[in-house]
Design a protein around this motif. Structure first.
Motif, PDB file in Angstrom:
ATOM      1  N   THR A 197      -6.509  -2.898   2.451  1.00  0.00           N
ATOM      2  CA  THR A 197      -4.990  -3.103   2.517  1.00  0.00           C
ATOM      3  C   THR A 197      -4.538  -3.654   1.036  1.00  0.00           C
ATOM      4  O   THR A 197      -3.983  -4.878   1.006  1.00  0.00           O
ATOM      5  CB  THR A 197      -4.494  -4.175   3.293  1.00  0.00           C
ATOM      6  OG1 THR A 197      -5.602  -5.434   3.122  1.00  0.00           O
ATOM      7  CG2 THR A 197      -5.333  -3.929   4.871  1.00  0.00           C
ATOM      8  N   SER A 198      -4.722  -2.568   0.143  1.00  0.00           N
ATOM      9  CA  SER A 198      -4.136  -2.951  -1.022  1.00  0.00           C
ATOM     10  C   SER A 198      -2.996  -1.581  -1.504  1.00  0.00           C
ATOM     11  O   SER A 198      -2.891  -0.621  -0.925  1.00  0.00           O
ATOM     12  CB  SER A 198      -5.166  -2.793  -2.139  1.00  0.00           C
ATOM     13  OG  SER A 198      -5.883  -1.310  -2.041  1.00  0.00           O
ATOM     14  N   LEU A 199      -2.263  -1.883  -2.511  1.00  0.00           N
ATOM     15  CA  LEU A 199      -1.088  -0.898  -2.772  1.00  0.00           C
ATOM     16  C   LEU A 199      -1.846   0.426  -3.265  1.00  0.00           C
ATOM     17  O   LEU A 199      -1.396   1.296  -3.272  1.00  0.00           O
ATOM     18  CB  LEU A 199      -0.172  -1.829  -4.090  1.00  0.00           C
ATOM     19  CG  LEU A 199       0.556  -0.759  -4.643  1.00  0.00           C
ATOM     20  CD1 LEU A 199       1.807  -0.460  -3.696  1.00  0.00           C
ATOM     21  CD2 LEU A 199       1.253  -1.476  -5.880  1.00  0.00           C
ATOM     22  N   ARG A 200      -3.232   0.246  -3.681  1.00  0.00           N
ATOM     23  CA  ARG A 200      -3.853   1.542  -4.336  1.00  0.00           C
ATOM     24  C   ARG A 200      -3.746   2.441  -2.979  1.00  0.00           C
ATOM     25  O   ARG A 200      -3.817   3.797  -3.315  1.00  0.00           O
ATOM     26  CB  ARG A 200      -4.917   1.324  -4.777  1.00  0.00           C
ATOM     27  CG  ARG A 200      -6.143   0.569  -4.013  1.00  0.00           C
ATOM     28  CD  ARG A 200      -7.522   0.488  -4.638  1.00  0.00           C
ATOM     29  NE  ARG A 200      -7.341  -0.688  -5.621  1.00  0.00           N
ATOM     30  CZ  ARG A 200      -8.148  -0.861  -6.508  1.00  0.00           C
ATOM     31  NH1 ARG A 200      -9.289  -0.172  -6.782  1.00  0.00           N
ATOM     32  NH2 ARG A 200      -8.167  -2.072  -7.318  1.00  0.00           N
ATOM     33  N   SER A 201      -4.204   1.935  -2.014  1.00  0.00           N
ATOM     34  CA  SER A 201      -4.511   2.761  -0.720  1.00  0.00           C
ATOM     35  C   SER A 201      -3.017   3.428  -0.334  1.00  0.00           C
ATOM     36  O   SER A 201      -2.956   4.550   0.087  1.00  0.00           O
ATOM     37  CB  SER A 201      -4.827   1.637   0.291  1.00  0.00           C
ATOM     38  OG  SER A 201      -5.877   1.195   0.207  1.00  0.00           O
ATOM     39  N   VAL A 202      -2.107   2.631  -0.380  1.00  0.00           N
ATOM     40  CA  VAL A 202      -0.601   3.364  -0.222  1.00  0.00           C
ATOM     41  C   VAL A 202      -0.507   4.374  -1.248  1.00  0.00           C
ATOM     42  O   VAL A 202       0.242   5.468  -0.620  1.00  0.00           O
ATOM     43  CB  VAL A 202       0.503   2.355  -0.301  1.00  0.00           C
ATOM     44  CG1 VAL A 202       2.096   3.138   0.012  1.00  0.00           C
ATOM     45  CG2 VAL A 202       0.103   1.138   0.699  1.00  0.00           C
ATOM     46  N   VAL A 203      -0.516   4.098  -2.478  1.00  0.00           N
ATOM     47  CA  VAL A 203      -0.285   5.353  -3.367  1.00  0.00           C
ATOM     48  C   VAL A 203      -1.158   6.315  -3.193  1.00  0.00           C
ATOM     49  O   VAL A 203      -0.570   7.889  -3.245  1.00  0.00           O
ATOM     50  CB  VAL A 203      -0.322   4.538  -4.838  1.00  0.00           C
ATOM     51  CG1 VAL A 203      -0.247   5.819  -5.776  1.00  0.00           C
ATOM     52  CG2 VAL A 203       0.486   3.499  -5.185  1.00  0.00           C
ATOM     53  N   PHE A 204      -2.378   6.168  -3.018  1.00  0.00           N
ATOM     54  CA  PHE A 204      -3.434   7.346  -2.747  1.00  0.00           C
ATOM     55  C   PHE A 204      -3.206   7.953  -1.351  1.00  0.00           C
ATOM     56  O   PHE A 204      -3.083   9.216  -1.489  1.00  0.00           O
ATOM     57  CB  PHE A 204      -4.968   6.797  -2.725  1.00  0.00           C
ATOM     58  CG  PHE A 204      -5.725   7.630  -2.435  1.00  0.00           C
ATOM     59  CD1 PHE A 204      -6.424   8.559  -3.462  1.00  0.00           C
ATOM     60  CD2 PHE A 204      -6.522   8.004  -0.919  1.00  0.00           C
ATOM     61  CE1 PHE A 204      -6.972   9.768  -3.265  1.00  0.00           C
ATOM     62  CE2 PHE A 204      -7.386   9.173  -1.113  1.00  0.00           C
ATOM     63  CZ  PHE A 204      -7.799   9.954  -2.081  1.00  0.00           C
ATOM     64  N   ALA A 205      -2.700   7.451  -0.458  1.00  0.00           N
ATOM     65  CA  ALA A 205      -1.968   7.950   0.803  1.00  0.00           C
ATOM     66  C   ALA A 205      -1.053   9.057   0.344  1.00  0.00           C
ATOM     67  O   ALA A 205      -1.019  10.087   0.966  1.00  0.00           O
ATOM     68  CB  ALA A 205      -1.789   7.039   1.965  1.00  0.00           C
ATOM     69  N   ALA A 206       0.127   8.619  -0.200  1.00  0.00           N
ATOM     70  CA  ALA A 206       1.181   9.136  -0.603  1.00  0.00           C
ATOM     71  C   ALA A 206       0.643  10.611  -1.262  1.00  0.00           C
ATOM     72  O   ALA A 206       0.973  11.719  -1.284  1.00  0.00           O
ATOM     73  CB  ALA A 206       2.202   8.654  -1.538  1.00  0.00           C
ATOM     74  N   ALA A 207      -0.321  10.542  -2.287  1.00  0.00           N
ATOM     75  CA  ALA A 207      -0.982  11.489  -3.184  1.00  0.00           C
ATOM     76  C   ALA A 207      -1.630  12.587  -2.064  1.00  0.00           C
ATOM     77  O   ALA A 207      -1.341  13.874  -2.107  1.00  0.00           O
ATOM     78  CB  ALA A 207      -1.768  11.341  -4.158  1.00  0.00           C
TER      79      ALA A 207
END
Length: 462
Positions: A319-329
């Protein structure tokens, strides 16, 4: 949970012996107690998550079934989903550098001071069970112990596979332990430990070596080697713990579904989603995508369904911001892939696979770095933005890790699987000779690694 000598030579044989000699009614309670013990060993706070998931799953399952023909059942289901989603967010693992999503919002919780074992799996089991009861796929289970064992089935705590209650329920009733199952379980455990200690940890070491170079001076070749190592690390780390979990379950008499089907041989991002942790993919598709998609057939509804499904799947790994950004990509790539579906299908499969691998490696820095600017700088370095093609460090990385990277390519590419499926390896006489030999060899090899001090916590994904 730690992969170490204590696991291999203390926990595993003692638990297996107790389980195999226990009468049937005791086995379920032993699984529950063992799961609670592992959670408590990692962090006693994790027992809160276990209790909430089990109690909410059992109670809401009964209530939803009893009010199945009334509107209140939907409200009960919403409450169940909200409670378990909160457990996932509050207790679930963060990245090894502590880049937690709540920290971005200014809240650093004591709940995440250590690894909360099972906090990624138990909420999904609890939600899936209650949603299926709501959809009338089966009746609720009134035996508390059976529901509790399903929700907190400890072999799958680390990396799944994610289980479906209707699939595992018959095995919970009839546990068929035999010699072939125990032998299969031992093979899977040793294979998982080999992947973790020899391959995953080595790829993480390679990634750390590349990460030690300042991004602004990173050569293109080193950047590609580094992100390739990170991709292999993620795959072998997760699949290793999945193998170990399936192996422990096999010793207990359970046959669990396979989660990883050579994902780096995929010819598209949608194909990759189906092959990388396929049980998680099916869970997200059944309980998130279809729940949103059936409310509308227009394009916006489908887009939001895909967005939330991919986001949930990525958040499962941390549950990190990187997961959100990677999901967007990932959503961006899936959208482009959908728009270009017809022309892409005309390309040969090998071309589509190579194109997919390059694009996947291009967006992986968003998962590898907590800082988006670092990720963008790394991508820039990959494509020659630093005006350096290669240097002495690149030569060192190739000379030191070439054999390991080649081995990763062969395994993830399915070469070994293909060889072992050939006719000569299907010979029963050869199998009785080969299988014990390579299991003993892996046992000696892994023991040597552990004794030499290479035992480590699963730092990134777990």
């Amino acid at each position: 949970m730690m992969i170490g000598a204590s696991f291999l030579y203390f926990f595993l044989p003692i638990f297996s012996a107790l389980y195999l000699i226990s009468p049937k009614p005791v086995k379920s309670r032993l699984v529950l107690v063992t799961g609670a013990g592992l959670i408590c060993f990692a962090d006693p706070m994790g027992l809160i998550a276990m209790a909430v998931c089990i109690l909410s799953g059992y109670l809401f399952g009964v209530f939803i079934y009893n009010f199945r023909d009334k509107s209140v059942s939907k409200l009960l289901l919403v409450l169940e989903v909200m409670i378990n989603s909160a457990v996932l967010l509050l207790f679930h693992r963060t990245a090894y550098d502590g880049s937690d999503l709540l920290a971005v919002l200014g809240h650093r919780l004591l709940l995440k001071s250590a690894v909360n074992v099972g906090a990624a799996v138990m909420p999904l089991h609890s939600i899936g069970y209650c949603v299926d009861v709501y959809r009338k796929r089966y009746r609720c289970e009134h035996r508390f112990i059976k529901v509790a064992e399903y929700i907190s089935f400890f072999p799958v705590f680390a990396a799944g596979p994610i289980l479906r209650y209707d699939k595992i329920s018959p095995q919970l009733e009839e546990r068929k332990t035999d010699i072939s199952g125990i032998a299969s379980g031992i093979r899977l455990i040793m294979l998982g430990m080999f992947k973790k200690l020899f391959i995953s940890d080595t790829m993480l070491e390679l990634w750390d070596d590349v990460g030690g170079v300042q991004i602004s001076s990173l050569p293109a070749l080193s950047a590609w080697i580094g992100i390739l190592a990170f991709a292999f690390f993620v795959y072998f780390e997760v699949s290793a713990f999945s193998n170990i979990g399936c192996g422990i379950a096999a010793i207990m008499g359970f046959k669990l579904p396979r989660s990883f089907r050579e994902p780096y041989r995929s010819h598209s991002f949608s194909d990759f989603c189906r092959k990388f942790n396929s049980t998680l993919y099916r869970w997200c598709k059944d309980y998130i995508y279809r729940s949103i998609k059936h409310r509308g057939s227009h394009g916006i509804s489908e887009f939001f369904a895909i967005l939330l499904t991919v986001l949930a799947a990525c958040m499962w790994y941390g549950t990190s911001l990187r997961s959100v950004v990677f999901a967007a990509a990932m959503v961006f790539m899936l959208s482009i892939e959908k728009l270009l579906e017809k022309p892409l299908k005309k390309l040969p499969k090998i071309v589509r696979t190579l194109l997919f691998v390059v694009l996947l490696l291009t967006i992986l820095p968003f998962m590898a770095f907590s800082d988006i600017l670092d990720a963008l700088g790394y991508i820039r370095a990959m494509y020659g933005g630093n005006q350096i093609a290669a240097d002495v460090t690149s030569e060192y990385l190739i000379s030191a890790y070439f054999l390991f990277v080649a081995l990763c390519m062969l395994i993830s590419g399915g070469v070994f699987g293909y060889v072992f499926k050939k006719k000569m390896f299907n010979n029963e006489y050869l199998q009785t000779i080969i299988q014990p030999v390579w299991v003993i060899a892996l046992l000696i090899f892994c023991t040597a690694f552990l004794v030499s001090g290479n035992e480590s916590l699963y730092r990134y994904m777990f």
